[in-house]
Scaffold this active site. Structure first.
Site, PDB file in Angstrom:
ATOM      1  N   CYS A 197      -1.274   4.164  10.832  1.00 49.73           N
ATOM      2  CA  CYS A 197      -1.143   5.781  11.292  1.00 49.73           C
ATOM      3  C   CYS A 197      -2.334   6.104  12.196  1.00 49.73           C
ATOM      4  CB  CYS A 197      -1.050   6.719  10.367  1.00 49.73           C
ATOM      5  SG  CYS A 197      -2.336   6.829   9.135  1.00 49.73           S
ATOM      6  N   ARG A 232      -3.280   8.096  -7.111  1.00 52.18           N
ATOM      7  CA  ARG A 232      -2.280   7.961  -5.872  1.00 52.18           C
ATOM      8  C   ARG A 232      -0.996   7.044  -6.481  1.00 52.18           C
ATOM      9  NH1 ARG A 232      -2.729   8.827  -0.636  1.00 52.18           N
ATOM     10  NH2 ARG A 232      -1.866   6.656  -0.141  1.00 52.18           N
ATOM     11  N   CYS A 257       1.025  -1.130   0.073  1.00 50.41           N
ATOM     12  CA  CYS A 257      -0.031   0.096  -0.038  1.00 50.41           C
ATOM     13  C   CYS A 257       0.880   1.192   0.114  1.00 50.41           C
ATOM     14  CB  CYS A 257      -0.962  -0.008   1.405  1.00 50.41           C
ATOM     15  SG  CYS A 257      -1.739  -1.627   1.476  1.00 50.41           S
ATOM     16  N   ALA A 258       1.524   1.529  -1.160  1.00 48.37           N
ATOM     17  CA  ALA A 258       2.896   2.222  -1.230  1.00 48.37           C
ATOM     18  C   ALA A 258       2.683   3.729  -1.225  1.00 48.37           C
ATOM     19  CB  ALA A 258       3.659   1.951  -2.110  1.00 48.37           C
ATOM     20  N   ALA A 259       1.464   4.384  -1.732  1.00 44.52           N
ATOM     21  CA  ALA A 259       1.531   5.841  -1.927  1.00 44.52           C
ATOM     22  C   ALA A 259       1.375   6.583  -0.844  1.00 44.52           C
ATOM     23  CB  ALA A 259       0.100   6.108  -2.969  1.00 44.52           C
ATOM     24  N   PRO A 260       2.043   7.682  -0.768  1.00 47.78           N
ATOM     25  CA  PRO A 260       2.728   8.335  -1.937  1.00 47.78           C
ATOM     26  C   PRO A 260       3.995   8.122  -2.317  1.00 47.78           C
ATOM     27  CG  PRO A 260       2.708   9.831  -0.033  1.00 47.78           C
ATOM     28  CD  PRO A 260       2.179   8.648   0.289  1.00 47.78           C
ATOM     29  N   GLY A 261       4.804   7.346  -1.314  1.00 45.74           N
ATOM     30  CA  GLY A 261       6.034   6.704  -1.586  1.00 45.74           C
ATOM     31  C   GLY A 261       7.375   6.997  -0.570  1.00 45.74           C
ATOM     32  N   GLU A 273       0.045   0.381  -5.377  1.00 47.19           N
ATOM     33  CA  GLU A 273      -0.745   1.107  -4.816  1.00 47.19           C
ATOM     34  C   GLU A 273      -2.403   1.057  -5.806  1.00 47.19           C
ATOM     35  OE1 GLU A 273      -3.459   3.603  -3.216  1.00 47.19           O
ATOM     36  OE2 GLU A 273      -1.561   3.210  -2.406  1.00 47.19           O
ATOM     37  N   ASP A 287       1.644  -0.971   4.937  1.00 48.83           N
ATOM     38  CA  ASP A 287       1.205   0.386   5.816  1.00 48.83           C
ATOM     39  C   ASP A 287      -0.253   0.515   5.371  1.00 48.83           C
ATOM     40  OD1 ASP A 287       1.662   2.562   7.330  1.00 48.83           O
ATOM     41  OD2 ASP A 287       1.549   3.740   5.724  1.00 48.83           O
TER      42      ASP A 287
END
Length: 463
Positions: free
Chosen positions: A226, A133, A104-108, A128, A173
Site C-alpha cells: 500500500c 493483529r 502477512c494476513a491481518a486484519p483479514g 500474521e 501483502d
C-alpha cells in the site's frame, strides 16, 4: 495535509508538475469506502445497502460504508475493505481446491476474499507475525464462516521450515512505508523518511525469500503493497525476477488503474509495465501496488513431509480422537442443524485437544512447533458428558438455511443480545439454537423451559 518535504520533492520528480499536482490534491480529498459480500453465507445476495455501487474488478465488492454494529457484520455477511485493497486477492486468481498462503494476513480482508474464492475446498493458511493483529485476523476469519482455514501466528522463516514447496498460490501483502495510506491515516506521514523506505525494502526481501521456499513449482505469487515507493514496488519485483525463476504475469487494467513504471526501476525491465498501480487521483480507493508472478522452476521438492528430529524432546501431543460417548454427545447437538457439505463427514475427521473439539483443515502433525490459533472448524467444547457448540460453528452454520433458529424481528432485542443480555422468547424450541437478526445468523443461544434465551455471544465481542 502536512507532507514531508523529501516526499513532495520525490513525487514531483517522478510524476512531473501536472500529475504530481493532481496527486497532492487527491491526498486532501475524501477517501472512498468499500465492502464485500460473503458468498459463503446463505442468501447473502439479499443484503441491501443504499450505496450498493459495484466495484468493477471484483465480483462481490461494492462502494459504500457499513457499520460494525450491523447484523450483516456480526454475522460475517459483509466485510469492510478499501476498494483498492480488494485487487491483490482478485489478482491471485484462486480456484476451489488450491492450497493458498496469505503470509502477512491481518486484519483479514484479503484472507476473507481468498476464502470466498476457495468455497470451502482446498486450503487457506492465513499467517500474521504480530500477536495482537493475529487475534483480529482470527476473529475476522471466524466471522466469515469458512471451514478450510488455518490461522497461524508465526514468523515467515519458521513457517517455511514446516511447509516447504507446499502452496499453489501465495499472497504477500508486505509491510511497507504506507504512502498509499497517508489520506486514510495522516499519522503515517510522521514516520516516513527515505531511510524508512529502504528499511521496508530490506524487510520485504526477507519475507519474500521465505515465501519462495513455500511456493510449488508452477505456483503463483502476488506481491502487493500500500505504498507508491518504486524502491518497494517495481524494484522489488525486478529483484524477484533476477533472483528466482519467476515470470511476471500480465494483470488486467480496469478503470482507475495505471500500469507499473519500468523506468522507475534500476533494471528498467520492460515486463514491469504488466504490474498495476492504484493512485489516489484515479478515484478507486487508497494507494496500492500489485504484481502477479509465476514460478517456472521445475526441480523443486513438491511435497512436505513431517520430519522426525532425533535427540530432542517435545511435549506430548494433546490431540486425540473422540471416543464413542464423546461422538454421541457432539452429535446430540449437531443433529439439530443443517451442516455445510464440508462438515457432513465430521464424525470421521473430528479430533479434540483439551476438550476443544475440531475438524482440522490440515493434518495437525504438519503444524507441530508452530503457533496455531485455529485449524479448520472448532465445533465446540466437551464439558464432562456435555457438549457446548462454539461461536465459530454458529458462523459456519450461517452457510445453510436453519430451522433450530431464533430470528429477532426487533432491533432492540438484537442490540440487547450483542450487549450480553438474556431475552425472553415466545418459542417451542429448547436447547441450543442459532440466533439471528433479519435472518443474519450471528450466535448460539440456549432456551430452557422458562423460555429464556441464554446468551452465548462471546464476551470479547459484546458491544
Amino acid at each position: 495535509m502536512s507532507l514531508p518535504i523529501e516526499f513532495v520533492e520525490k513525487y514531483k520528480n517522478l510524476l512531473g508538475e501536472e500529475e504530481s499536482s493532481r496527486f497532492f490534491t487527491a491526498i486532501d480529498s475524501p477517501s472512498k469506502k468499500g465492502f464485500r459480500l460473503n458468498p459463503l453465507k446463505n442468501n447473502y445476495q439479499d443484503i441491501q445497502y443504499s450505496l450498493k455501487e459495484p466495484i468493477e474488478f471484483t465480483k462481490d465488492g461494492y462502494y459504500g460504508e457499513i457499520s460494525g454494529r450491523d447484523s450483516e457484520w456480526t454475522g460475517g455477511y459483509v466485510y469492510s475493505q478499501d476498494p483498492s485493497a480488494m485487487y491483490p486477492a482478485v489478482s491471485l486468481n484462486v480456484k476451489p481446491g488450491d492450497k493458498v498462503l496469505d503470509l502477512c494476513a491481518a486484519p483479514g480482508g484479503k484472507s476473507t476474499a481468498l476464502a470466498s474464492s476457495l468455497d470451502n475446498s482446498g486450503l487457506l493458511v492465513a499467517n500474521e507475525i504480530s500477536k495482537s493483529r493475529a487475534k483480529d485476523l482470527r476473529e475476522n476469519l471466524e466471522r466469515w464462516g469458512a471451514t478450510n482455514v488455518v490461522v497461524t501466528n508465526e514468523s515467515p522463516d519458521r513457517l517455511s521450515k514446516k511447509l516447504s514447496h507446499f502452496f499453489d498460490k501465495i499472497l504477500v501483502d508486505a509491510p511497507c512505508s504506507g504512502e498509499g495510506m497517508f489520506r486514510k491515516d495522516p499519522a503515517a506521514t510522521q514516520y516516513w523518511s527515505p531511510e524508512y523506505v529502504l528499511t521496508c525494502q530490506t524487510r520485504q526481501k526477507e519475507i519474500l525469500i521465505e515465501a519462495m521456499k513455500m511456493l510449488k513449482p508452477g505456483g503463483e505469487i502476488v506481491y502487493s503493497t500500500c505504498t507508491y515507493s518504486p524502491e518497494e514496488d517495481e524494484e522489488i519485483v525486478a529483484w524477484l525476477v533476477e533472483n528466482y525463476s519467476l515470470e511476471i504475469e500480465p494483470l488486467k487494467l480496469y478503470p482507475g488503474m495505471s500500469a507499473g513504471r519500468p523506468d522507475w526501476s534500476k533494471s528498467n525491465m520492460p515486463e514491469l509495465k504488466e504490474t498495476v498501480r492504484l493512485w489516489f487521483q484515479n478515484g478507486v480507493g487508497e494507494g496500492q501496488f500489485v504484481a502477479h508472478l509465476k514460478n517456472i522452476e521445475e526441480n523443486q521438492e513438491t511435497s512436505t513431509k513431517v520430519k522426525k528430529r532425533k535427540n530432542k524432546r517435545h511435549k506430548k501431543s494433546t490431540i486425540a480422537r473422540l471416543n464413542k460417548d464423546e461422538i454421541s454427545a457432539v452429535a446430540k447437538v449437531l443433529d439439530n442443524f443443517a451442516l455445510p457439505s464440508s462438515l457432513e463427514n465430521w464424525q470421521n475427521e473430528v479430533l479434540q485437544s483439551n476438550g476443544h473439539v475440531f475438524v482440522p483443515a490440515l493434518d495437525p502433525g504438519m503444524l507441530t512447533e508452530l503457533h496455531v490459533l485455529n485449524n479448520g472448524v472448532e465445533l465446540g467444547l466437551l464439558k464432562k458428558k456435555r457438549f457446548e457448540p462454539s461461536h465459530q460453528l454458529a458462523e459456519v452454520l450461517g452457510q445453510k438455511e436453519q430451522k433450530q433458529l431464533i430470528n429477532f424481528e426487533d432491533k432492540v432485542d438484537y442490540e440487547r443480545y450483542i450487549h450480553g443480555e438474556t431475552i425472553k422468547v415466545d418459542s417451542n424450541l429448547r436447547g441450543f439454537v442459532l440466533v439471528a437478526y433479519q435472518n443474519h445468523i450471528f450466535s448460539f443461544g440456549k432456551i430452557g423451559n422458562d423460555q429464556i434465551l441464554k446468551n452465548f455471544y462471546p464476551k470479547g465481542l459484546r458491544k
